[in-house]
Design an enzyme around this catalytic site. Sequence first.
Site, mmCIF file in Angstrom:
data_model
loop_
_atom_site.group_PDB
_atom_site.id
_atom_site.type_symbol
_atom_site.label_atom_id
_atom_site.label_comp_id
_atom_site.label_asym_id
_atom_site.label_seq_id
_atom_site.Cartn_x
_atom_site.Cartn_y
_atom_site.Cartn_z
ATOM 1 N N GLU A 1 28.411 40.935 41.190
ATOM 2 C CA GLU A 1 27.050 40.897 41.739
ATOM 3 C C GLU A 1 27.056 40.665 43.243
ATOM 4 O OE1 GLU A 1 24.920 36.985 40.853
ATOM 5 O OE2 GLU A 1 26.405 37.089 39.259
ATOM 6 N N ARG B 1 40.839 31.645 31.745
ATOM 7 C CA ARG B 1 40.740 31.069 30.404
ATOM 8 C C ARG B 1 41.228 32.027 29.326
ATOM 9 N NH1 ARG B 1 36.732 29.291 33.588
ATOM 10 N NH2 ARG B 1 35.390 31.005 33.002
#
Length: 179
Positions: free
Chosen positions: A99, A62
């Site tokens: 993560e 994006r």
Amino acid sequence: MPDNRQIQDYIRPIVDFPKEGIVFRDVTTLFASPRGFRMAVDQLLHPYAGTRFDKVVGLEARGFILGGAVAHQLSAGFVPIRKKGKLPAATIAESYTLEYGEAVVEIHDDAIAPGERVLLVDDLLATGGTAEAGIKLVERLGGEIIGCAFLVDLPDLGGRARLEGLGMDVHALCAYAGD
């Protein structure tokens, strides 16, 4: 009737996406609105009025949409930073921690000339890992990051503090605490 909506009014919250407990901030609704998209580009540029930029770097994916529009407004070049293996010419790479593992982003090795002034643009600032990797790539090529601009900041995830700890000027149009 005047339209008094703010940037966050154009961003659709999607609850429990991509997994339970997450509120995803969907900026495609902002992009779909001519007024919202124009407002976002103008507001991303506002703190840098009068500042010269040679290049705008957009982070996949994006950040390409925003970065291209911002580069156009600045009369600057646009440079994509992509996921590993997506750029066709010679690249340099930078890995960063997620993560759930590690990811790698790349930039063409001739995309930024030494001394060029660069604005880094993306839609979302969360942990700051992708943005930091982008900053490192630009700096390895000799570019100077003048600012980092985002639509959304998730301050509880520490990205702003991380980038500011690197000496970066960070600008975000809205923030969502607790996300």
